[in-house]
Scaffold this active site. Structure first.
Site, short mmCIF file in Angstrom:
data_model
loop_
_atom_site.label_atom_id
_atom_site.label_comp_id
_atom_site.label_asym_id
_atom_site.label_seq_id
_atom_site.Cartn_x
_atom_site.Cartn_y
_atom_site.Cartn_z
N CYS A 125 0.84 -1.20 0.00
CA CYS A 125 0.00 0.00 0.00
C CYS A 125 0.88 1.25 0.00
O CYS A 125 2.04 1.21 0.32
CB CYS A 125 -0.86 0.01 1.25
SG CYS A 125 -1.80 -1.48 1.47
N ARG A 158 3.29 1.15 -7.40
CA ARG A 158 3.38 0.00 -6.50
C ARG A 158 2.21 -0.96 -6.70
O ARG A 158 2.16 -2.03 -6.12
CB ARG A 158 3.39 0.48 -5.05
CG ARG A 158 4.49 1.47 -4.74
CD ARG A 158 4.15 2.34 -3.56
NE ARG A 158 4.08 1.57 -2.35
CZ ARG A 158 5.04 1.54 -1.43
NH1 ARG A 158 6.13 2.26 -1.62
NH2 ARG A 158 4.95 0.83 -0.35
N TRP A 177 -3.40 -2.05 -1.51
CA TRP A 177 -3.13 -3.32 -2.19
C TRP A 177 -3.73 -4.36 -1.24
O TRP A 177 -3.15 -4.66 -0.19
CB TRP A 177 -1.62 -3.50 -2.35
CG TRP A 177 -1.18 -4.83 -2.83
CD1 TRP A 177 -0.81 -5.91 -2.06
CD2 TRP A 177 -1.08 -5.29 -4.19
NE1 TRP A 177 -0.48 -6.98 -2.84
CE2 TRP A 177 -0.64 -6.63 -4.15
CE3 TRP A 177 -1.31 -4.71 -5.42
CZ2 TRP A 177 -0.43 -7.38 -5.31
CZ3 TRP A 177 -1.09 -5.47 -6.57
CH2 TRP A 177 -0.67 -6.77 -6.50
N ASN A 190 -0.36 0.64 6.21
CA ASN A 190 0.32 -0.23 5.24
C ASN A 190 0.91 -1.37 6.06
O ASN A 190 1.62 -1.12 7.03
CB ASN A 190 1.44 0.57 4.54
CG ASN A 190 2.16 -0.26 3.50
OD1 ASN A 190 1.73 -1.37 3.18
ND2 ASN A 190 3.26 0.25 3.01
N GLY A 191 0.59 -2.61 5.71
CA GLY A 191 1.14 -3.74 6.47
C GLY A 191 0.04 -4.76 6.76
O GLY A 191 -1.06 -4.69 6.22
N GLU A 235 12.14 -23.11 -15.67
CA GLU A 235 11.89 -21.72 -15.25
C GLU A 235 13.07 -20.84 -15.64
O GLU A 235 12.90 -19.71 -16.12
CB GLU A 235 11.63 -21.67 -13.74
CG GLU A 235 11.51 -20.29 -13.17
CD GLU A 235 10.41 -19.44 -13.81
OE1 GLU A 235 9.57 -19.99 -14.53
OE2 GLU A 235 10.43 -18.22 -13.58
N LYS A 239 12.93 -17.52 -18.11
CA LYS A 239 13.43 -16.20 -17.70
C LYS A 239 14.34 -15.61 -18.76
O LYS A 239 14.21 -14.48 -19.18
CB LYS A 239 14.20 -16.34 -16.38
CG LYS A 239 13.76 -15.64 -15.13
CD LYS A 239 12.43 -15.04 -15.02
CE LYS A 239 11.35 -15.97 -15.31
NZ LYS A 239 10.05 -15.91 -15.09
N GLU A 266 12.40 -14.88 -22.21
CA GLU A 266 11.35 -13.84 -22.28
C GLU A 266 11.91 -12.43 -22.16
O GLU A 266 11.24 -11.48 -22.56
CB GLU A 266 10.25 -14.07 -21.26
CG GLU A 266 10.66 -13.90 -19.80
CD GLU A 266 9.47 -14.02 -18.86
OE1 GLU A 266 8.37 -13.55 -19.18
OE2 GLU A 266 9.65 -14.62 -17.79
N HIS A 279 18.07 -38.66 -26.00
CA HIS A 279 16.89 -39.00 -26.83
C HIS A 279 16.64 -37.94 -27.88
O HIS A 279 15.57 -37.91 -28.49
CB HIS A 279 15.67 -39.21 -25.93
CG HIS A 279 15.84 -40.30 -24.94
ND1 HIS A 279 15.87 -41.63 -25.28
CD2 HIS A 279 16.08 -40.24 -23.61
CE1 HIS A 279 16.08 -42.36 -24.20
NE2 HIS A 279 16.20 -41.54 -23.16
N LYS A 282 2.22 -8.20 -18.59
CA LYS A 282 2.40 -8.74 -17.24
C LYS A 282 1.25 -9.70 -16.90
O LYS A 282 1.45 -10.71 -16.28
CB LYS A 282 2.45 -7.61 -16.20
CG LYS A 282 2.63 -8.10 -14.77
CD LYS A 282 3.90 -8.91 -14.62
CE LYS A 282 4.07 -9.49 -13.24
NZ LYS A 282 5.21 -10.45 -13.14
C1 AGP Z 1 6.61 -15.32 -16.36
O1 AGP Z 1 7.83 -14.64 -16.18
C2 AGP Z 1 5.77 -14.70 -17.42
N1 AGP Z 1 5.55 -13.33 -17.18
C3 AGP Z 1 4.50 -15.48 -17.69
O2 AGP Z 1 4.87 -16.77 -18.11
C4 AGP Z 1 3.54 -15.63 -16.49
O3 AGP Z 1 4.12 -16.47 -15.53
C5 AGP Z 1 2.24 -16.28 -16.98
O4 AGP Z 1 1.64 -15.41 -17.92
C6 AGP Z 1 1.25 -16.57 -15.85
O5 AGP Z 1 0.89 -15.37 -15.23
P1 AGP Z 1 0.04 -15.45 -13.85
O6 AGP Z 1 0.95 -16.10 -12.84
O7 AGP Z 1 -0.27 -14.03 -13.54
O8 AGP Z 1 -1.17 -16.27 -14.11
#
Ligand code: AGP
Length: 608
Positions: A2, A27, A75, A99-100, A483, A487, A490, A506, A603
């Site tokens: 927040c 934020r 938030w 906030n908290g 993962e 990273k 992307e 394989h 995002k």
């Molecule tokens: C991860 O770094 C990406 N931004 C993307 O794969 C993300 O994890 C995916 O779109 C799922 O998003 P969510 O966790 O908000 O559902």
């Protein structure tokens, strides 16, 4: 988290409150509000769900010349995003912004029967608690705040004003930042200095356990035990962008580096190391329901899918007679999969708005399967549509690449698995190692992040020209490799893909040539030797291997090694993932690409 702002001085409080809240918008928040007091104490309280522009519409019809006020962007943590749950909260003559998280708010609420609660928030409980000492005149405002805070468990950054004395404000902090801006005939407060830029360069950063009484021309700071504190006035950074990123160059690095704190929030009130147990209230499953679970489906996209896969590997290690299937939401929603009786579905999503994950949730619910959310954004669509859930509480994750959410999602799901195992009577000597490592993890993360940064930065420069990368891992290091590859892919646009070590022969081994480099995740443990022999296969074909390990010396002539030092064995892959996160960050910085907003991505993928 927040945003908190406050003003007392010779100018219109509403002006600073709104401009200050706008500075804190980055934020993330879901509602906002301000209250100002006229000279006679008459309050003007304005609150609105959604963006600050909604609050400004109300403000346009309620302009005041009031010279004192407080404001907040929320938030949500307790209670859905709504006007009713928005701050400031009123109790008697006082108004509070907070906030908290007040952990013991339920117990405190029980003792505050005389207050008519209008919201579901822990913050209104704090306001009522302060007022329980303030009304009737037994304590002045500052002392009433102190008496209340002595009863609080949790974190707070608060500002409090009273209609009875519209010349002073009381602020206090423990665990949530508060900074006091020292102006000319005005004093400003905010939860981060970005709100103060342009108003003053002089600031006092409150420390945990301190309470300040401020007027337009005085600031008096004491501890909760009434010991006077001499205020240290510092010069604040005037670069707004730098402040909003916590001094880091990008949100991504800030979010990677704040994982000790964000995981601490995920664990808060949920881990009992003494007993070797965990407790999750959110899923809302009884012991009997937990005991009956025979099948877990874990659903997510992207990083959330990887978190689910990794958590699934862990859960099956300690939970008997449970089958675990981790699925990609965009695939599973269209399959005609039969879901066995006694199944529970974990729906994993940082944003809580991912269209494919939401659609998959709805399909699963049609089969009468109980759904549990593992979500960060409180009150998000997925969080509202699941049957129960555990919020990961990592705060806003601004950078498109998910980092702190991944770590907390994995651990939140492992804790859910532990609650199943506890209910099924799994012996504590089997579960205790997991609980103990989880409890130690924030500190272990901090140690790794503080030790590998420069080394990874150097290694990233070595590999930033490659266009292809192979990530490799075995067992729990395999979802971790997936993962890591995501990273890098992307944000740096390197064609990075992950394979299980055992899969190399394989097919993927054919790829190995000078176009590729390989990132090999090699945790100590029962599969360590096997992974080393796989690395040798790659080296024998001219591979360019970057090894990430917690072993002392892998004894192979690889191109580079990043060694992490940790006491964790079970969860070492999660710490190795920190290296992958930093590696992706520094490769992208070296390539000069947009770290926080990579091309083609959003995002929150709210479209299918
Ligand atoms: C991860 O770094 C990406 N931004 C993307 O794969 C993300 O994890 C995916 O779109 C799922 O998003 P969510 O966790 O908000 O559902």
């Amino acid at each position: 988290m927040c945003g908190v702002v406050g003003y007392v001085g010779d100018k219109k409080a509403q002006d600073f409150l709104i401009s200050g809240l706008k500075r804190l918008e980055y934020r993330g928040y879901d509602s906002a509000g301000i209250v100002t007091l006229a000279e006679d104490g008459t309050p003007t309280l304005l609150r609105a769900q959604g963006k600050i522009v909604n609050l400004e519409e109300k403000l346009a019809k309620n302009k005041r010349d009031d010279k004192i006020g407080i404001g907040h962007t929320r938030w949500a943590t307790h209670g859905e995003p709504s006007e009713n749950n928005a701050h400031p909260h009123r109790a008697g003559d006082i108004f509070v912004v907070h906030n908290g998280i007040i952990e013991n708010y339920k117990e405190l609420k029980e003792q505050l029967k005389e207050h008519e609660f209008k919201s579901e928030t822990d913050s209104e409980v704090l306001a009522a608690l302060i007022n329980s000492f303030y009304h009737g005149g037994k304590y002045n405002l500052a002392d009433a705040v102190v008496q209340a805070l002595k009863l609080v468990n949790g974190t707070y950054g608060i500002a409090v004003v009273s209609t009875k004395n519209p010349d002073e404000m009381v602020v206090a902090r423990s665990g949530s930042p508060l900074v006091i801006g020292v102006g000319n005939d005005e004093t400003l407060i905010a939860s981060d200095a970005s709100a103060l830029v342009g108003h003053t360069k002089r600031a006092i950063y409150l420390n945990d356990g301190e309470v300040a009484v401020i007027t337009k021309d005085s600031i008096e700071i004491k501890t909760l035990n009434a010991e006077p504190v001499s205020a240290k006035v510092e010069e604040i950074e005037t670069n707004l962008a730098a402040i909003q990123k916590g001094g880091y160059e990008h949100f991504l690095l800030k979010e990677i580096m704040e994982q000790p704190e964000s995981l601490t929030e995920t664990l808060r009130g949920r881990v009992n190391v003494e007993n070797g147990t965990v407790r999750l209230g959110g899923p809302g499953l009884t012991e009997a329901e937990l005991r009956k679970i025979k099948h877990l489906i874990i659903v997510g996209c992207g990083t959330a899918y990887h978190a689910g896969m990794l958590a699934g590997y862990y859960i099956e290690q300690f939970t008997p007679e449970i089958t675990i299937e981790t699925v990609i939401a965009s695939e599973y929603r269209y399959r005609s999969a039969y879901i066995p009786k006694d199944s529970v579905a974990l729906i994993v999503s940082q944003s809580g708005e991912t269209a494919d994950t939401l659609a998959c949730l709805r399909e699963i619910k049609k089969q009468g399967v109980k759904t549990i959310g593992i979500v960060n954004a409180i009150g998000s669509t997925i969080a509202r549509e699941v049957d129960g859930g555990t919020y990961v509480h990592v705060g806003p994750e601004i950078s498109v690449a998910s980092t702190k959410a991944f770590t907390s999602q994995v651990i939140a799901m492992v804790m859910f698995g532990l609650t199943i195992a506890q209910a099924k009577g799994v012996k504590s000597n089997i579960l205790r190692p997991y609980v103990e490592e989880i409890a130690k993890m924030p500190e272990e993360i901090r140690k790794v992040l503080s030790s590998v940064g420069d080394e990874v930065k150097g290694v990233a420069k070595k590999y930033c020209e490659y266009e292809h990368a192979i990530y490799l891992g075995r067992d729990t290091a395999y979802p971790t490799a997936m993962e890591g590859a995501l990273k890098l892919k992307e944000i740096s646009y390197v064609d990075a893909n992950a394979y299980a070590f055992g899969e190399l022969k394989h097919g993927p081994l054919a790829l190995v040539d000078d176009r590729f480099f390989e990132v090999a995740l090699i945790p100590r443990g029962h599969l360590y030797e096997k992974s080393l022999s796989n690395v040798q296969e790659v080296l024998a074909r001219g591979g360019h291997v970057l090894a990430v390990t917690n072993a002392d010396d892998i004894g192979l002539s690889v191109d580079s090694v990043v060694k992490i030092t940790t006491s964790l064995e079970i969860f070492a892959p999660i710490l190795m993932n920190l290296v992958s996160q930093l590696f992706a960050y520094y490769v992208t910085v070296a390539k000069g690409y947009n770290v926080d907003q990579p091309r083609n991505l959003a995002k929150s993928v709210t479209v299918e």
